[in-house]
Design a protein around this motif. Structure first.
Motif, mmCIF file in Angstrom:
data_model
loop_
_atom_site.group_PDB
_atom_site.id
_atom_site.type_symbol
_atom_site.label_atom_id
_atom_site.label_comp_id
_atom_site.label_asym_id
_atom_site.label_seq_id
_atom_site.Cartn_x
_atom_site.Cartn_y
_atom_site.Cartn_z
ATOM 1 N N ILE A 1 1.507 7.751 1.839
ATOM 2 C CA ILE A 1 0.260 7.753 0.882
ATOM 3 C C ILE A 1 -1.099 7.374 1.553
ATOM 4 O O ILE A 1 -1.899 7.609 0.692
ATOM 5 C CB ILE A 1 0.745 6.789 -0.415
ATOM 6 C CG1 ILE A 1 0.817 5.278 0.117
ATOM 7 C CG2 ILE A 1 1.860 7.271 -1.277
ATOM 8 C CD1 ILE A 1 0.937 4.384 -0.951
ATOM 9 N N GLY A 2 -1.092 6.982 2.787
ATOM 10 C CA GLY A 2 -2.498 7.043 3.565
ATOM 11 C C GLY A 2 -2.723 5.464 3.282
ATOM 12 O O GLY A 2 -2.475 4.815 2.222
ATOM 13 N N PRO A 3 -3.736 5.139 4.182
ATOM 14 C CA PRO A 3 -4.174 3.716 3.973
ATOM 15 C C PRO A 3 -5.105 3.456 2.935
ATOM 16 O O PRO A 3 -5.104 2.164 2.259
ATOM 17 C CB PRO A 3 -5.245 3.556 5.243
ATOM 18 C CG PRO A 3 -5.358 4.906 5.721
ATOM 19 C CD PRO A 3 -4.140 5.537 5.156
ATOM 20 N N THR A 4 -5.917 4.366 2.201
ATOM 21 C CA THR A 4 -6.647 3.922 1.164
ATOM 22 C C THR A 4 -6.090 3.535 -0.210
ATOM 23 O O THR A 4 -6.079 2.609 -0.681
ATOM 24 C CB THR A 4 -7.499 5.003 0.890
ATOM 25 O OG1 THR A 4 -8.374 5.321 2.044
ATOM 26 C CG2 THR A 4 -8.516 4.899 -0.347
ATOM 27 N N ARG A 5 -4.814 4.517 -0.425
ATOM 28 C CA ARG A 5 -4.269 4.243 -1.703
ATOM 29 C C ARG A 5 -3.326 2.963 -1.429
ATOM 30 O O ARG A 5 -3.057 2.086 -2.383
ATOM 31 C CB ARG A 5 -3.346 5.469 -1.838
ATOM 32 C CG ARG A 5 -2.413 5.442 -3.343
ATOM 33 C CD ARG A 5 -1.594 6.401 -3.685
ATOM 34 N NE ARG A 5 -2.390 7.704 -3.862
ATOM 35 C CZ ARG A 5 -1.829 8.945 -4.345
ATOM 36 N NH1 ARG A 5 -0.635 9.127 -4.138
ATOM 37 N NH2 ARG A 5 -2.693 9.879 -4.786
ATOM 38 N N ALA A 6 -2.630 2.806 -0.248
ATOM 39 C CA ALA A 6 -2.004 1.600 -0.062
ATOM 40 C C ALA A 6 -2.779 0.353 0.015
ATOM 41 O O ALA A 6 -2.337 -0.745 -0.749
ATOM 42 C CB ALA A 6 -1.332 1.767 1.249
ATOM 43 N N GLY A 7 -4.219 0.540 0.393
ATOM 44 C CA GLY A 7 -5.004 -0.524 0.104
ATOM 45 C C GLY A 7 -5.364 -0.813 -1.197
ATOM 46 O O GLY A 7 -5.509 -2.242 -1.492
ATOM 47 N N VAL A 8 -5.445 0.121 -2.128
ATOM 48 C CA VAL A 8 -5.597 -0.318 -3.598
ATOM 49 C C VAL A 8 -4.608 -1.127 -4.059
ATOM 50 O O VAL A 8 -4.661 -2.120 -4.670
ATOM 51 C CB VAL A 8 -5.702 0.969 -4.347
ATOM 52 C CG1 VAL A 8 -5.874 0.490 -5.889
ATOM 53 C CG2 VAL A 8 -7.082 1.770 -4.071
ATOM 54 N N VAL A 9 -3.358 -0.717 -3.827
ATOM 55 C CA VAL A 9 -2.189 -1.793 -3.944
ATOM 56 C C VAL A 9 -2.249 -3.004 -3.528
ATOM 57 O O VAL A 9 -1.732 -4.322 -4.058
ATOM 58 C CB VAL A 9 -0.807 -0.995 -3.585
ATOM 59 C CG1 VAL A 9 0.263 -1.974 -3.816
ATOM 60 C CG2 VAL A 9 -0.675 0.256 -4.242
ATOM 61 N N TYR A 10 -2.781 -3.130 -2.116
ATOM 62 C CA TYR A 10 -2.869 -4.410 -1.375
ATOM 63 C C TYR A 10 -3.723 -5.494 -2.305
ATOM 64 O O TYR A 10 -3.725 -6.660 -2.112
ATOM 65 C CB TYR A 10 -3.719 -4.285 -0.066
ATOM 66 C CG TYR A 10 -3.386 -5.325 0.923
ATOM 67 C CD1 TYR A 10 -2.110 -5.527 1.447
ATOM 68 C CD2 TYR A 10 -4.618 -6.030 1.030
ATOM 69 C CE1 TYR A 10 -2.038 -6.661 2.338
ATOM 70 C CE2 TYR A 10 -4.319 -7.202 1.948
ATOM 71 C CZ TYR A 10 -3.233 -7.427 2.650
ATOM 72 O OH TYR A 10 -3.081 -8.498 3.434
ATOM 73 N N TYR A 11 -4.564 -5.088 -3.218
ATOM 74 C CA TYR A 11 -5.275 -5.756 -4.085
ATOM 75 C C TYR A 11 -4.516 -6.565 -4.935
ATOM 76 O O TYR A 11 -4.933 -7.434 -5.435
ATOM 77 C CB TYR A 11 -6.191 -4.910 -4.735
ATOM 78 C CG TYR A 11 -7.695 -4.655 -4.399
ATOM 79 C CD1 TYR A 11 -8.530 -5.766 -3.747
ATOM 80 C CD2 TYR A 11 -8.160 -3.415 -3.998
ATOM 81 C CE1 TYR A 11 -9.660 -5.469 -3.132
ATOM 82 C CE2 TYR A 11 -9.423 -3.142 -3.501
ATOM 83 C CZ TYR A 11 -9.930 -4.198 -2.807
ATOM 84 O OH TYR A 11 -11.352 -3.898 -2.440
ATOM 85 N N LEU A 12 -3.400 -6.516 -5.044
ATOM 86 C CA LEU A 12 -2.473 -7.344 -5.749
ATOM 87 C C LEU A 12 -2.080 -8.528 -5.121
ATOM 88 O O LEU A 12 -1.732 -9.624 -5.823
ATOM 89 C CB LEU A 12 -1.098 -6.555 -5.840
ATOM 90 C CG LEU A 12 -0.917 -5.410 -6.759
ATOM 91 C CD1 LEU A 12 0.470 -4.667 -6.925
ATOM 92 C CD2 LEU A 12 -1.176 -5.940 -8.335
ATOM 93 N N GLN A 13 -2.466 -8.646 -3.746
ATOM 94 C CA GLN A 13 -2.038 -9.750 -3.100
ATOM 95 C C GLN A 13 -2.729 -11.283 -3.426
ATOM 96 O O GLN A 13 -2.132 -12.188 -3.454
ATOM 97 C CB GLN A 13 -2.452 -9.537 -1.599
ATOM 98 C CG GLN A 13 -2.057 -10.774 -0.549
ATOM 99 C CD GLN A 13 -1.756 -10.378 0.944
ATOM 100 O OE1 GLN A 13 -0.702 -10.149 1.112
ATOM 101 N NE2 GLN A 13 -2.725 -10.329 1.734
ATOM 102 N N PRO A 14 -4.087 -10.976 -3.725
ATOM 103 C CA PRO A 14 -4.656 -12.394 -4.235
ATOM 104 C C PRO A 14 -4.091 -12.889 -5.412
ATOM 105 O O PRO A 14 -4.212 -13.980 -5.816
ATOM 106 C CB PRO A 14 -6.103 -11.904 -4.397
ATOM 107 C CG PRO A 14 -6.372 -10.517 -4.307
ATOM 108 C CD PRO A 14 -5.025 -10.050 -3.599
ATOM 109 N N VAL A 15 -3.775 -11.957 -6.185
ATOM 110 C CA VAL A 15 -3.078 -12.351 -7.474
ATOM 111 C C VAL A 15 -1.726 -13.102 -7.311
ATOM 112 O O VAL A 15 -1.551 -13.973 -7.757
ATOM 113 C CB VAL A 15 -2.829 -11.043 -8.392
ATOM 114 C CG1 VAL A 15 -2.008 -11.538 -9.805
ATOM 115 C CG2 VAL A 15 -3.992 -10.478 -8.736
#
Length: 311
Positions: free
Chosen positions: A260-274
């Motif tokens: 899916i590429g780094p940008t879309r995966a990066g959006v999912v990565y925003y779950l991490q602080p939660v």
């Protein structure tokens, strides 16, 4: 003749339907793998914080990757050996990936964990998706309005989470900012992985090279700080970060990037602080409140918006 025409029309429609649905499965798998890696890595931030007083940061990183190397070896060592000529031709790429993703990144995270709350660590790491998106855009990839909007919404949630709740920053946060830059660069680099290089073989090779690069720092740490006491309180967390946060999560993340590429995966990565905030609240008794809950909801909304199809 009419029957043949009907058969051709049916086959054409079937082919179009198959073509239309075919991209859906890789995207769904990529998103699921990105979520898995993010959830597992959330626990590693809590572990870095928990071991901050008992295991020196460099030794934490070194033994993490020794365990990870042992966990990946049964699956990746033989494949890496079969592709040794391909790896040798692209050794510069492999060494850079190992340096950013293995040697430096986790050492910086562990160093930050000495003085920085786990929740802050997760929030600061949310800078990585922005860097991933910038790298991908610089490479000529069109991000799309929806994805940019999701990135902005999630980023706003993180900024409010950091500033609006009165989060206190320490010198260790600078280590965490450097770690976020390393991880963002590593994720963007994965997009350029040489074609034909097997995922498990690549993972084993980067773990091996990254561990070797850590050896000098490990020697200095042992000489200056001494070793740590192996107890259940130190060994079990190291096994977790070695097997789950390294072997499992890195394989899942690398595969997600390829799908899916780094940008879309990066959006999912925003779950991490939660996830980190919830885990640190549950396991380390770090405080959380309604303001944080509202910011987390904003982050989740941005993830849902930006992880969808490009528009």
């Amino acid at each position: 003749m009419a029957t043949a025409a009907h058969r051709n029309a049916t086959q054409s429609a079937t082919s179009r339907g198959t073509t239309a649905t075919r991209p859906t499965a890789p995207v769904a798998l990529g998103l699921a793998l990105a979520v898995l890696a993010t959830l597992v890595w959330s626990g590693s931030f809590v572990t870095s914080r928990a071991l901050g007083d008992s295991v020196p940061p460099v030794q934490h990183a070194f033994w993490r990757w020794v365990v990870a190397l042992a966990a990946v070896a049964p699956f990746g060592a033989r494949r890496a050996w079969r592709q040794r000529e391909l790896i040798r031709r692209h050794l510069g790429f492999v060494a850079l990936a190992a340096l950013l993703g293995v040697t430096v990144y986790n050492t910086l995270v562990n160093q930050a964990g000495v003085t920085t709350p786990a929740a802050n660590m997760g929030m600061i790491m949310a800078a990585s998706p922005v860097l991933m998106a910038l790298y991908e855009r610089a490479g000529g990839v069109r991000l799309g309005v929806r994805r940019v909007a999701g990135l902005a919404v999630a980023c706003a949630g993180v900024l409010l989470l950091v500033g609006g709740d009165g989060a206190s920053f320490s010198a260790g946060d600078l280590w965490m900012i450097a770690a976020a830059c390393c991880f963002g660069s590593y994720s963007a680099l994965l997009r350029r992985r040489p074609e034909g290089l097997d995922g498990a073989g690549f993972l084993f090779t980067t773990f091996l090279v990254g561990t070797v690069l850590l050896l000098p720092a490990q020697g200095v740490s042992l000489a200056v700080q001494g070793g740590f006491q192996p107890t259940p309180g130190t060994v079990w967390p190291l096994l977790y970060v070695g097997v789950a946060s390294s072997a499992v999560a890195f394989f899942a993340w690398n595969k997600a990037i390829s799908l899916i590429g780094p940008t879309r995966a990066g959006v999912v990565y925003y779950l991490q602080p939660v996830c980190v905030a919830l885990l640190s609240w549950a396991l380390l008794a770090e405080p959380t409140g309604w303001a944080q809950a509202g910011c987390m909801a904003l982050i989740l909304g941005g993830v849902v918006l930006g992880a969808g199809a490009r528009r």
